[in-house]
Design a protein around this motif. Structure first.
Motif, PDB file in Angstrom:
ATOM      1  N   SER A 179       6.009   3.770  -9.926  1.00  0.00           N
ATOM      2  CA  SER A 179       6.281   4.756  -8.886  1.00  0.00           C
ATOM      3  C   SER A 179       6.132   6.174  -9.408  1.00  0.00           C
ATOM      4  CB  SER A 179       7.704   4.582  -8.350  1.00  0.00           C
ATOM      5  OG  SER A 179       7.803   3.374  -7.681  1.00  0.00           O
ATOM      6  N   PRO A 183      -0.549   3.959 -11.111  1.00  0.00           N
ATOM      7  CA  PRO A 183      -1.250   2.945 -11.898  1.00  0.00           C
ATOM      8  C   PRO A 183      -2.223   3.598 -12.876  1.00  0.00           C
ATOM      9  CG  PRO A 183      -2.182   3.091  -9.702  1.00  0.00           C
ATOM     10  CD  PRO A 183      -1.014   4.023  -9.717  1.00  0.00           C
ATOM     11  N   LEU A 243       4.721  -5.925  -0.131  1.00  0.00           N
ATOM     12  CA  LEU A 243       5.045  -4.539  -0.496  1.00  0.00           C
ATOM     13  C   LEU A 243       3.771  -3.734  -0.748  1.00  0.00           C
ATOM     14  CD1 LEU A 243       7.167  -2.378  -1.523  1.00  0.00           C
ATOM     15  CD2 LEU A 243       6.750  -3.328  -3.790  1.00  0.00           C
ATOM     16  N   PHE A 246       1.797  -3.166   2.391  1.00  0.00           N
ATOM     17  CA  PHE A 246       2.431  -2.123   3.198  1.00  0.00           C
ATOM     18  C   PHE A 246       2.033  -0.739   2.686  1.00  0.00           C
ATOM     19  CE2 PHE A 246       6.081   0.693   4.065  1.00  0.00           C
ATOM     20  CZ  PHE A 246       6.148   0.570   5.444  1.00  0.00           C
ATOM     21  N   ASN A 247       1.974  -0.622   1.358  1.00  0.00           N
ATOM     22  CA  ASN A 247       1.683   0.687   0.765  1.00  0.00           C
ATOM     23  C   ASN A 247       0.203   1.038   0.775  1.00  0.00           C
ATOM     24  OD1 ASN A 247       4.145   1.968  -0.184  1.00  0.00           O
ATOM     25  ND2 ASN A 247       4.402   0.160  -1.462  1.00  0.00           N
ATOM     26  N   LEU A 248      -0.655   0.053   0.545  1.00  0.00           N
ATOM     27  CA  LEU A 248      -2.067   0.359   0.314  1.00  0.00           C
ATOM     28  C   LEU A 248      -2.967   0.007   1.490  1.00  0.00           C
ATOM     29  CD1 LEU A 248      -2.303  -0.911  -3.363  1.00  0.00           C
ATOM     30  CD2 LEU A 248      -1.923   1.411  -2.551  1.00  0.00           C
ATOM     31  N   LEU A 250      -1.713  -0.527   4.465  1.00  0.00           N
ATOM     32  CA  LEU A 250      -1.007   0.035   5.624  1.00  0.00           C
ATOM     33  C   LEU A 250      -0.772  -1.006   6.706  1.00  0.00           C
ATOM     34  CD1 LEU A 250      -2.817   3.495   5.938  1.00  0.00           C
ATOM     35  CD2 LEU A 250      -0.928   2.842   4.468  1.00  0.00           C
TER      36      LEU A 250
ATOM     37  N   GLY B 174       1.431   7.642  -5.069  1.00  0.00           N
ATOM     38  CA  GLY B 174       0.889   7.212  -3.785  1.00  0.00           C
ATOM     39  C   GLY B 174       0.994   5.723  -3.541  1.00  0.00           C
ATOM     40  N   ARG B 178       4.713   4.967   0.555  1.00  0.00           N
ATOM     41  CA  ARG B 178       5.095   4.554   1.911  1.00  0.00           C
ATOM     42  C   ARG B 178       6.378   3.732   1.891  1.00  0.00           C
ATOM     43  NH1 ARG B 178       2.090   0.728   6.180  1.00  0.00           N
ATOM     44  NH2 ARG B 178       2.866   1.689   8.080  1.00  0.00           N
ATOM     45  N   SER B 179       6.461   2.798   0.945  1.00  0.00           N
ATOM     46  CA  SER B 179       7.672   1.966   0.890  1.00  0.00           C
ATOM     47  C   SER B 179       8.874   2.781   0.454  1.00  0.00           C
ATOM     48  CB  SER B 179       7.453   0.780  -0.045  1.00  0.00           C
ATOM     49  OG  SER B 179       7.103   1.218  -1.334  1.00  0.00           O
ATOM     50  N   PHE B 190      11.482   8.741   8.863  1.00  0.00           N
ATOM     51  CA  PHE B 190      10.412   7.882   8.334  1.00  0.00           C
ATOM     52  C   PHE B 190       9.321   7.664   9.390  1.00  0.00           C
ATOM     53  CE2 PHE B 190       8.781   3.464   8.168  1.00  0.00           C
ATOM     54  CZ  PHE B 190       7.917   3.645   7.094  1.00  0.00           C
ATOM     55  N   PHE B 197       1.410  10.126   7.738  1.00  0.00           N
ATOM     56  CA  PHE B 197       0.814   9.550   6.528  1.00  0.00           C
ATOM     57  C   PHE B 197      -0.333   8.606   6.883  1.00  0.00           C
ATOM     58  CE2 PHE B 197       0.816   6.209   3.224  1.00  0.00           C
ATOM     59  CZ  PHE B 197       0.566   6.988   2.107  1.00  0.00           C
ATOM     60  N   VAL B 198      -0.061   7.705   7.804  1.00  0.00           N
ATOM     61  CA  VAL B 198      -1.089   6.726   8.180  1.00  0.00           C
ATOM     62  C   VAL B 198      -2.290   7.445   8.806  1.00  0.00           C
ATOM     63  CG1 VAL B 198      -1.581   4.774   9.707  1.00  0.00           C
ATOM     64  CG2 VAL B 198       0.557   4.840   8.423  1.00  0.00           C
ATOM     65  N   VAL B 201      -4.261   9.056   6.015  1.00  0.00           N
ATOM     66  CA  VAL B 201      -5.013   8.074   5.220  1.00  0.00           C
ATOM     67  C   VAL B 201      -6.277   7.661   5.969  1.00  0.00           C
ATOM     68  CG1 VAL B 201      -4.975   5.737   4.277  1.00  0.00           C
ATOM     69  CG2 VAL B 201      -2.995   7.210   3.983  1.00  0.00           C
ATOM     70  N   ARG B 205      -9.973   8.305   4.661  1.00  0.00           N
ATOM     71  CA  ARG B 205     -10.869   7.168   4.409  1.00  0.00           C
ATOM     72  C   ARG B 205     -12.216   7.389   5.089  1.00  0.00           C
ATOM     73  NH1 ARG B 205      -6.651   2.156   5.035  1.00  0.00           N
ATOM     74  NH2 ARG B 205      -6.010   2.080   2.862  1.00  0.00           N
ATOM     75  N   VAL B 246      -3.970   6.921  -1.671  1.00  0.00           N
ATOM     76  CA  VAL B 246      -4.130   5.602  -1.053  1.00  0.00           C
ATOM     77  C   VAL B 246      -5.538   5.458  -0.477  1.00  0.00           C
ATOM     78  CG1 VAL B 246      -3.320   4.117   0.817  1.00  0.00           C
ATOM     79  CG2 VAL B 246      -1.677   5.360  -0.582  1.00  0.00           C
TER      80      VAL B 246
END
Lengths: 251, 428
Positions: A179, A183, A243, A246-248, A250, B174, B178-179, B190, B197-198, B201, B205, B246
């Motif tokens: 976090s 990465p 998880l 959800f993060n990558l 979406l 990143g 989101r989580s 949130f 955020f979405v 992204v 993209r 992301v």
């Protein structure tokens, strides 16, 4: 920490653990008219060992045979040389600790950053050695949930130390590192692959990346079958967890 | 307010309260300016021009060039922001000066309200009679104090709604952003952040997918720079960076971020998105010279310091319908939005008032010499000390930083994931 001596049969009575009471040892010796020098010679140890024993130290190295020999020479049973059952310090729990002693001794250890001799600690605090030992036991109990423990050196020195990382803690560490720092390149490649092309076989990826992402809860390797990829396109592979999706992705 | 541009004579009895009321009109009507000429022995148009500049709210204490006061007053009035000018105690000025003032204001579509105070009830015998005649000669009319007060009533402004103070966004990478937002923010907060955020992204993209040609990493960096430069506050900056991370990850790029570095830089380094939140242009409006605001505007919207001294008057376009100004700089165009563009318009008018033609340079020294890059840099640095507006992070460079270098100042680095889309994926 095993600074206590168990009587024969103690294992049949869990929790019935006693310290050798140095005062009783000294009183028994004087009552029988033994000088320290003579008694130590009869026991086959140096005078210094006996003196330290009568001051509460050196108990870790006592054997049952030695205790038996000591008790028979002094004309008492082993039980008569230990603390009274009422006064025996039982293993404390966090709820039962009320004294400030653990906090005091903990503050001293936190300041020193190195191993401290028990005698020095007792002298500095103007405490008896049993009180120091009791405080250290209680401190150890209190510290356990925080990931720290007391580390003993030859039963004479003690210092604060970190616990070995448990599996669950490792996951937390991996997740927090990911976090904070994000990465690295192999991990990013793996995540990108999983997010764009679906499951991949972890044997084809950086082992460390797989381990770290798996520990952080980003990839699931539990469904992998077989030890080698062997170009087995039909085999199950590592995949993104909910998880990570959800993060990558979406989702 | 004005139906016609003819001047109006307002006959009043001497009253301090009226003068205070007049001075306060700008707070209620933004198009109003009070030209209160300082009492001097023989007032001239120079004094009137100085009073106009003061009435416009320019701060006399900030650094000034030795520029023509009349030209400056004309330049600021030419922006069309002022519709009505009050001249209190106009009877203290010579009739000739009043006549010139009425003419000057009429040239800029501004109506002049002469406040003439007298104790003599018989107007024809009063000392203000020549002024009334002057107004009549310009097609104006005479009114009383009550009419004036009725024409410019107090305006109660609705108090601006203060946005609810929200907790700051999580400072996580990143891949976990989101989580982390879901876990740490209140549900309604949130929902708001996640929607942005979405959306970001998906936009990014699409933009990344449209990148073609060589050196895609640099193109992505430029694209990200353009987006980040527009962000007003640090949380928006963070949100945009996380969304970009992301979006880039699934498009074959990795955006690495040193979070602590980024937060510090986002707070410290000026970028144009902060101009509105920090009221840069209102602060720069305190200068009587439009050149400082104009240089700041050019630099903020991407002009190189080295190119600014070479801009000619003809390179600056007239403001469009929305007030935006386009400036041709080094064979390319820099679009400057309305709040900043007005400084360029005023600077062009100022130079024209000083006798310059279209081929002359936009910026000159007070001796009409060419300015250097060092001069431009000094002007950019000056605003930080004078009015607290730092538009450039020192040291001011001769050229603006390109995408990757700009991002590096924020602790952001872009790498290409060499084999991502065609990796050795195991089919499921």
């Amino acid at each position: 920490m095993s600074r206590t001596i168990e009587e024969p049969g103690a294992s049949e009575r869990p929790g019935w653990i006693r310290f050798l009471d140095p005062v009783k040892v000294r009183q028994a010796r004087i009552r029988q008219g033994w000088a320290e020098r003579n008694l130590s010679g009869t026991l086959g140890v140096s005078t210094q060992v006996l003196v330290r024993l009568e001051h509460g130290a050196n108990q870790r190295y006592l054997t049952l045979a030695f205790l038996n020999q000591l008790a028979s020479i002094l004309g008492v049973t082993i039980a008569e040389l230990t603390y009274d059952p009422v006064a025996v310090p039982t293993q404390p729990t966090a709820d039962t600790i009320e004294s400030d002693d653990p906090a005091t001794v903990g503050a001293v250890l936190a300041q020193t950053h190195s191993a401290v001799q028990l005698d020095t600690l007792a002298t500095a605090l103007i405490w008896t050695l049993p009180r120091v030992l009791l405080a250290l036991d209680q401190l150890d109990t209190l510290l356990e949930p925080t990931g720290q423990r007391l580390c003993w050196h030859h039963d004479t020195h003690v210092q604060l130390a970190n616990l070995p990382v448990a599996d669950m803690t490792a996951a937390v560490v991996a997740a927090s590192t990911l976090s904070e720092d994000g990465p690295d390149l192999p991990e990013a490649r793996l995540l990108a692959k999983l997010a764009t092309t679906g499951p991949v076989h972890p044997h084809l990826e950086s082992r460390f990346a797989v381990m770290r992402l798996s520990a952080a809860g980003f990839i699931d390797t539990s469904v992998i079958t077989g030890d080698r990829p062997a170009n087995d396109r039909g085999a199950e592979g590592a995949r993104l967890t909910e998880l990570a999706r959800f993060n990558l992705v979406l989702d | 307010m004005s139906v016609s541009l003819a001047p109006v004579a307002v006959v009043t009895s001497p009253s301090r309260t009226l003068n205070r009321w007049v001075s306060a009109r700008r707070r209620h009507h933004q198009g109003v300016c009070c030209v209160d000429v300082a009492p001097v022995e023989a007032p001239t148009m120079l004094n009137v021009a100085q009073a106009i500049i003061d009435g416009l709210g320019k701060n006399p204490d900030v650094t000034t060039m030795k520029a023509s006061t009349e030209a400056l007053a004309t330049a600021w009035l030419s922006l069309g922001e002022i519709t009505d000018v009050f001249v209190p105690d106009a009877q203290l000025l010579p009739v000739r000066v009043i006549g010139e003032t009425i003419t000057l204001l009429a040239q800029h579509n501004i109506r002049c309200w002469l406040l003439l105070s007298t104790t003599n009830t018989a107007l024809t015998e009063s000392p203000i009679h020549p002024y009334v005649q002057l107004v009549d000669g310009h097609g104006g009319h005479t009114i009383g104090e009550a009419d004036l007060r009725a024409a410019f009533p107090d305006v109660t402004r609705r108090q601006q709604h203060k946005p609810t103070v929200r907790p700051r966004l999580p400072r996580v990478d990143g891949v976990a952003f989101r989580s982390a937002c879901r876990d740490l923010l209140e549900p309604d907060h949130f929902a708001e952040i996640d929607g942005r955020f979405v959306g970001l992204v998906r936009e990014l993209r699409a933009e990344i997918a449209a990148i073609t040609g060589k050196n895609k990493t640099r193109t992505l960096a430029r694209m990200l720079k353009a987006r980040l430069a527009e962000t007003g506050d640090t949380d928006t900056f963070v949100l945009t960076v996380r969304a970009a991370q992301v979006a880039a990850l699934t498009a074959g790029f990795q955006i690495r971020v040193n979070t602590a570095f980024m937060i510090g830089a986002a707070e410290a380094i000026p970028r144009r998105g902060r101009a509105t939140a920090e009221r840069w242009w209102e602060q720069l409006d305190l200068y009587r010279d439009p050149s400082l605001g104009a240089i700041a505007a050019l630099y903020t919207y991407g002009a190189n310091t080295v190119d600014i001294p070479t801009i000619a008057l003809c390179d600056v376009s007239a403001p469009d319908a929305t007030g935006n100004v386009t400036v041709g700089v080094a064979e390319s165009g820099v679009l400057i939005p309305a709040p900043a563009g007005r400084f360029l318009t005023a600077q062009v008018m100022f130079r024209h008032c000083c006798g310059a033609d279209d081929t002359d340079l936009l910026f000159t020294s007070h001796r009409a010499d060419d300015v250097s890059v060092a001069y431009v840099a000094s002007q950019l640095n000056m605003t930080a000390g004078d009015v607290g507006v730092a538009v450039a992070f020192p040291p001011v460079r001769s050229r603006q930083l390109d995408g990757p270098e700009w991002l590096r100042r924020y602790g952001i680095k872009i790498d290409k994931l060499s084999y991502t889309p065609t990796g050795e994926a195991v089919a499921s």
